[in-house]
Design an enzyme around this catalytic site. Structure first.
Site, PDB file in Angstrom:
ATOM      1  N   GLU A 148      10.608   1.692   9.868  1.00 44.20           N
ATOM      2  CA  GLU A 148      11.475   2.857   9.649  1.00 44.20           C
ATOM      3  C   GLU A 148      10.623   4.074   9.949  1.00 44.20           C
ATOM      4  O   GLU A 148       9.757   4.445   9.145  1.00 44.20           O
ATOM      5  CB  GLU A 148      11.976   2.893   8.195  1.00 44.20           C
ATOM      6  CG  GLU A 148      12.814   1.694   7.775  1.00 44.20           C
ATOM      7  CD  GLU A 148      14.196   1.692   8.399  1.00 44.20           C
ATOM      8  OE1 GLU A 148      14.584   2.701   9.015  1.00 44.20           O
ATOM      9  OE2 GLU A 148      14.876   0.668   8.291  1.00 44.20           O
ATOM     10  N   CYS A 161      13.147  11.885   6.722  1.00 46.80           N
ATOM     11  CA  CYS A 161      13.284  11.426   8.104  1.00 46.80           C
ATOM     12  C   CYS A 161      14.688  11.680   8.631  1.00 46.80           C
ATOM     13  O   CYS A 161      14.898  11.807   9.832  1.00 46.80           O
ATOM     14  CB  CYS A 161      12.951   9.942   8.181  1.00 46.80           C
ATOM     15  SG  CYS A 161      13.867   8.994   6.960  1.00 46.80           S
ATOM     16  N   LYS A 221       0.853  -1.198   0.000  1.00 47.42           N
ATOM     17  CA  LYS A 221       0.000   0.000   0.000  1.00 47.42           C
ATOM     18  C   LYS A 221       0.884   1.242   0.000  1.00 47.42           C
ATOM     19  O   LYS A 221       1.500   1.577   1.006  1.00 47.42           O
ATOM     20  CB  LYS A 221      -0.908   0.041   1.237  1.00 47.42           C
ATOM     21  CG  LYS A 221      -2.013   1.072   1.077  1.00 47.42           C
ATOM     22  CD  LYS A 221      -2.493   1.680   2.370  1.00 47.42           C
ATOM     23  CE  LYS A 221      -1.622   2.801   2.856  1.00 47.42           C
ATOM     24  NZ  LYS A 221      -1.562   3.988   1.976  1.00 47.42           N
ATOM     25  N   GLU A 262       9.091  16.798  14.389  1.00 49.37           N
ATOM     26  CA  GLU A 262       9.722  16.696  13.067  1.00 49.37           C
ATOM     27  C   GLU A 262       9.241  17.887  12.257  1.00 49.37           C
ATOM     28  O   GLU A 262       8.042  18.007  11.995  1.00 49.37           O
ATOM     29  CB  GLU A 262       9.238  15.418  12.373  1.00 49.37           C
ATOM     30  CG  GLU A 262      10.146  14.247  12.506  1.00 49.37           C
ATOM     31  CD  GLU A 262       9.730  13.115  11.567  1.00 49.37           C
ATOM     32  OE1 GLU A 262       8.554  12.699  11.601  1.00 49.37           O
ATOM     33  OE2 GLU A 262      10.592  12.645  10.810  1.00 49.37           O
TER      34      GLU A 262
HETATM   35  P1  NAP Z   1       2.338   8.265   7.849  1.00 46.90           P
HETATM   36  O1  NAP Z   1       1.206   9.195   8.011  1.00 46.90           O
HETATM   37  O2  NAP Z   1       2.723   7.414   8.987  1.00 46.90           O
HETATM   38  O3  NAP Z   1       1.951   7.359   6.592  1.00 46.90           O
HETATM   39  C1  NAP Z   1       2.800   6.340   6.145  1.00 46.90           C
HETATM   40  C2  NAP Z   1       1.968   5.284   5.470  1.00 46.90           C
HETATM   41  O4  NAP Z   1       1.113   4.668   6.438  1.00 46.90           O
HETATM   42  C3  NAP Z   1       1.057   5.826   4.374  1.00 46.90           C
HETATM   43  O5  NAP Z   1       0.988   4.897   3.338  1.00 46.90           O
HETATM   44  C4  NAP Z   1      -0.264   5.954   5.106  1.00 46.90           C
HETATM   45  O6  NAP Z   1      -1.389   5.958   4.284  1.00 46.90           O
HETATM   46  C5  NAP Z   1      -0.227   4.721   5.979  1.00 46.90           C
HETATM   47  N1  NAP Z   1      -1.139   4.775   7.111  1.00 46.90           N
HETATM   48  C6  NAP Z   1      -1.640   5.870   7.733  1.00 46.90           C
HETATM   49  N2  NAP Z   1      -2.459   5.492   8.739  1.00 46.90           N
HETATM   50  C7  NAP Z   1      -2.473   4.144   8.740  1.00 46.90           C
HETATM   51  C8  NAP Z   1      -3.146   3.166   9.547  1.00 46.90           C
HETATM   52  N3  NAP Z   1      -3.940   3.512  10.549  1.00 46.90           N
HETATM   53  N4  NAP Z   1      -2.936   1.863   9.273  1.00 46.90           N
HETATM   54  C9  NAP Z   1      -2.121   1.502   8.268  1.00 46.90           C
HETATM   55  N5  NAP Z   1      -1.457   2.371   7.470  1.00 46.90           N
HETATM   56  C10 NAP Z   1      -1.634   3.683   7.712  1.00 46.90           C
HETATM   57  O7  NAP Z   1       3.653   9.014   7.370  1.00 46.90           O
HETATM   58  P2  NAP Z   1       3.811  10.034   6.178  1.00 46.90           P
HETATM   59  O8  NAP Z   1       3.250  11.337   6.604  1.00 46.90           O
HETATM   60  O9  NAP Z   1       3.336   9.444   4.901  1.00 46.90           O
HETATM   61  O10 NAP Z   1       5.397  10.126   6.046  1.00 46.90           O
HETATM   62  C11 NAP Z   1       6.165  10.936   6.848  1.00 46.90           C
HETATM   63  C12 NAP Z   1       6.762  10.136   7.998  1.00 46.90           C
HETATM   64  O11 NAP Z   1       7.537   9.056   7.489  1.00 46.90           O
HETATM   65  C13 NAP Z   1       7.722  10.962   8.816  1.00 46.90           C
HETATM   66  O12 NAP Z   1       7.527  10.703  10.181  1.00 46.90           O
HETATM   67  C14 NAP Z   1       9.092  10.464   8.370  1.00 46.90           C
HETATM   68  O13 NAP Z   1      10.109  10.671   9.305  1.00 46.90           O
HETATM   69  C15 NAP Z   1       8.810   9.033   8.111  1.00 46.90           C
HETATM   70  N6  NAP Z   1       9.833   8.449   7.229  1.00 46.90           N
HETATM   71  C16 NAP Z   1      10.746   7.589   7.774  1.00 46.90           C
HETATM   72  C17 NAP Z   1      11.727   7.042   6.978  1.00 46.90           C
HETATM   73  C18 NAP Z   1      12.733   6.085   7.569  1.00 46.90           C
HETATM   74  O14 NAP Z   1      13.333   5.360   6.795  1.00 46.90           O
HETATM   75  N7  NAP Z   1      12.929   6.040   8.872  1.00 46.90           N
HETATM   76  C19 NAP Z   1      11.792   7.373   5.618  1.00 46.90           C
HETATM   77  C20 NAP Z   1      10.857   8.251   5.092  1.00 46.90           C
HETATM   78  C21 NAP Z   1       9.867   8.778   5.930  1.00 46.90           C
HETATM   79  P3  NAP Z   1      -1.993   7.360   3.764  1.00 46.90           P
HETATM   80  O15 NAP Z   1      -1.011   7.869   2.788  1.00 46.90           O
HETATM   81  O16 NAP Z   1      -3.290   7.028   3.150  1.00 46.90           O
HETATM   82  O17 NAP Z   1      -2.135   8.242   4.949  1.00 46.90           O
END
Ligand code: NAP
Length: 490
Positions: A258, A292, A182, A389
């Site tokens: 991650e 991140c 997804k 963040e």
């Molecule tokens: P996010 O809101 O956690 O979303 C990540 C993914 O999870 C999306 O595909 C999202 O779908 C899905 N998701 C949201 N709610 C969910 C639920 N209840 N159950 C299952 N899946 C769910 O994060 P984001 O805003 O897309 O990305 C930013 C974050 O990613 C930041 O915190 C960043 O630091 C982190 N990040 C970490 C790394 C690493 O390698 N450590 C790399 C890149 C980014 P939707 O898109 O539909 O909301």
């Protein structure tokens, strides 16, 4: 704007299940917007719980044959996909820029970076090894083998739409695992293009199944509860990571998470200032600060804080902000209204508490979600951005006096993903590398990610590593077989 997928057919906007492009079972679709213009690019199939259940069943069935494929066959598919990605760099970069906003040159950089995971794991596929030893009493030979963990749930964020996909999918293919995937709602098009590439590269039907949706919990929830999926690999926020970790407990699934970061970027008084400013630009401004690993808090020694900030502000003010599709753009828009509002709130809060704005400090009055590259000096310890963040083009400079003090402040966060230190003293560099509570340290560099490195964090930044030699281990189970050394005589 006409966007074509890499195999020159029209843009893929349906679900990809069992090797077929199918509409959502509800027939619903959701819009994908260009964050630079607020225009809708296209509509994508809005997957449902029923689609999710079908996808995981397909992945479960496909696992039976897929685990029997030879490492060389899996490697060849990855290698072919690597070549296809590179030969379609321009199309993929344009697609990514359109749905995510990053400037084209950065998007091309991500294509190369993302493709490299497929090349890396095509090489790793053929290196899955085992072990052999003898029990201490000499009675049994121990044969250690590795097997694919089984069907995997992959969930990715919007900020690196191609690389976050290849980092997971490449590993799973190499290890012999099938997948349900997804991608983020905001950037599904790049992931669908990637699925088309893998199909063209020869990936058997059912090995990768992609379900796009505007209701993530409705799709991912059934996968986690299915009992078919054996592992979840997630990149995204710590908040959602914890939800998946809890769900994984019910079926005791393997987890790679991650998650978020709050990287300290430390400039010691003996640092080469040119390199430190260059490093700060890379660590802060890559991906408009939406990474991140982005430098979130810039700790600069009091003796050089003024000069460092002045030089950094000069560089930031010279950046050209605009639509990433336009040549010469250095900084694109933020991903959406919520991202823009958050950055604005954090800057306003810091300024209200006494921080000085050296450049920027405001959103741009135009279509799209643009925020000006910003440098803040004398950011007080109680400013909210110290513990959030930022995910935007804002560099807060915090002044420190002693090594002990800065280490304590740098580690004063629940996150532990990346950290950076700038010094010309090798002993100091080693001391800081050891003292920082993070999974990755950049010494005199603002870039820490590479397919050859074990990417990941400690504390609430996650579990497990992606890439490097250990990346594939996350998708493998160990099995040991005991065989008598001297078989009993008949
Ligand atoms: P996010 O809101 O956690 O979303 C990540 C993914 O999870 C999306 O595909 C999202 O779908 C899905 N998701 C949201 N709610 C969910 C639920 N209840 N159950 C299952 N899946 C769910 O994060 P984001 O805003 O897309 O990305 C930013 C974050 O990613 C930041 O915190 C960043 O630091 C982190 N990040 C970490 C790394 C690493 O390698 N450590 C790399 C890149 C980014 P939707 O898109 O539909 O909301």
């Amino acid at each position: 704007m006409t966007i074509t997928t890499p195999n020159s057919t029209t843009l893929k906007t349906e679900l990809f299940i069992d090797g077929e492009w199918v509409p959502s079972s509800s027939g619903a679709r959701f819009p994908v917007e260009n964050p630079a213009t607020n225009q809708v690019l296209t509509q994508v199939a809005d997957g449902t719980a029923a689609d999710a259940r079908r996808a995981i069943e397909v992945a479960g069935s496909a696992q039976v044959e897929w685990r029997r494929t030879s490492p060389r066959d899996r490697a060849d598919i990855l290698r072919a996909a690597y070549e296809l990605i590179l030969s379609n760099t321009d199309e993929l970069a344009a697609l990514m820029t359109a749905e995510m906003g990053k400037p084209l040159n950065e998007a091309r950089g991500e294509v190369a970076y993302a493709a490299e995971f497929f090349r890396w794991f095509s090489e790793e596929a053929a290196r899955i090894d085992g072990d052999s030893t003898v029990t201490v009493d000499g009675v049994h030979r121990i044969l250690v083998t590795k097997e694919p963990v089984g069907p995997c749930v992959l969930v990715t964020p919007w900020n690196f739409p191609l690389a976050m996909g290849t980092r997971k999918i490449g590993t799973a293919i190499a290890a012999g695992c099938t997948m349900v995937f997804k991608p983020a709602e905001l950037t599904p098009l790049t992931s669908l293009a990637l699925a088309a590439i893998l199909q063209e590269a020869g990936l058997p039907d059912g090995v990768l199944n992609v379900v796009t949706t505007s209701r993530p919990a409705e799709v991912v929830g059934p996968w986690m509860a299915s009992g078919i999926a054996r592992k979840v690999s997630f990149t995204g926020s710590t908040e959602v990571g914890k939800i998946l970790l809890r769900q994984a407990a019910d079926n005791v699934m393997r987890c790679s998470l991650e998650l978020g970061g709050n990287a300290p970027f430390i400039v010691l008084p003996d640092a080469d200032l040119d390199r430190a400013v260059e490093g700060a630009m890379a660590a802060k401004m890559r991906n408009m600060g939406e990474a991140c690993t982005a430098a979130n808090r810039l700790f600069v020694h009091r003796d050089i804080a003024g000069e460092f900030s002045r030089r950094l502000a000069e560089r930031m003010a010279a950046l050209r902000v605009g639509d990433g599709a336009v040549d010469g753009t250095d900084v694109g828009p933020l991903i959406d209204q919520a991202g823009l509002d958050k950055v604005e709130h954090l800057v306003n809060d810091a300024v209200a508490r006494g921080a000085k704005v050296l450049t920027g400090g405001d959103r741009l009055q135009r279509a799209g979600y643009f925020y000006a590259p910003t440098v803040l000096l004398d950011v007080p310890a109680d400013a909210e951005l110290n513990s959030a963040e930022i995910f935007g083009p804002v560099a807060p400079v915090l002044v420190f006096d002693t090594e002990d003090e800065v280490v304590q402040r740098a580690n004063d966060t629940e996150w532990g993903l990346a950290g950076y230190v700038f010094t010309q003293d090798v002993d100091r560099a080693a001391r800081f590398s050891a003292a920082l509570e993070v999974g990755m340290v950049g010494v005199n560099t603002g870039v820490v990610s590479s397919p050859a490195a074990p990417f990941g964090g400690i504390k609430q930044s996650g579990l497990g590593r992606e890439g490097g030699r250990v990346g594939i281990e996350e998708f493998l189970e160990y099995k040991y077989t005991a065989i008598p050394v001297i078989p009993a005589s008949r």
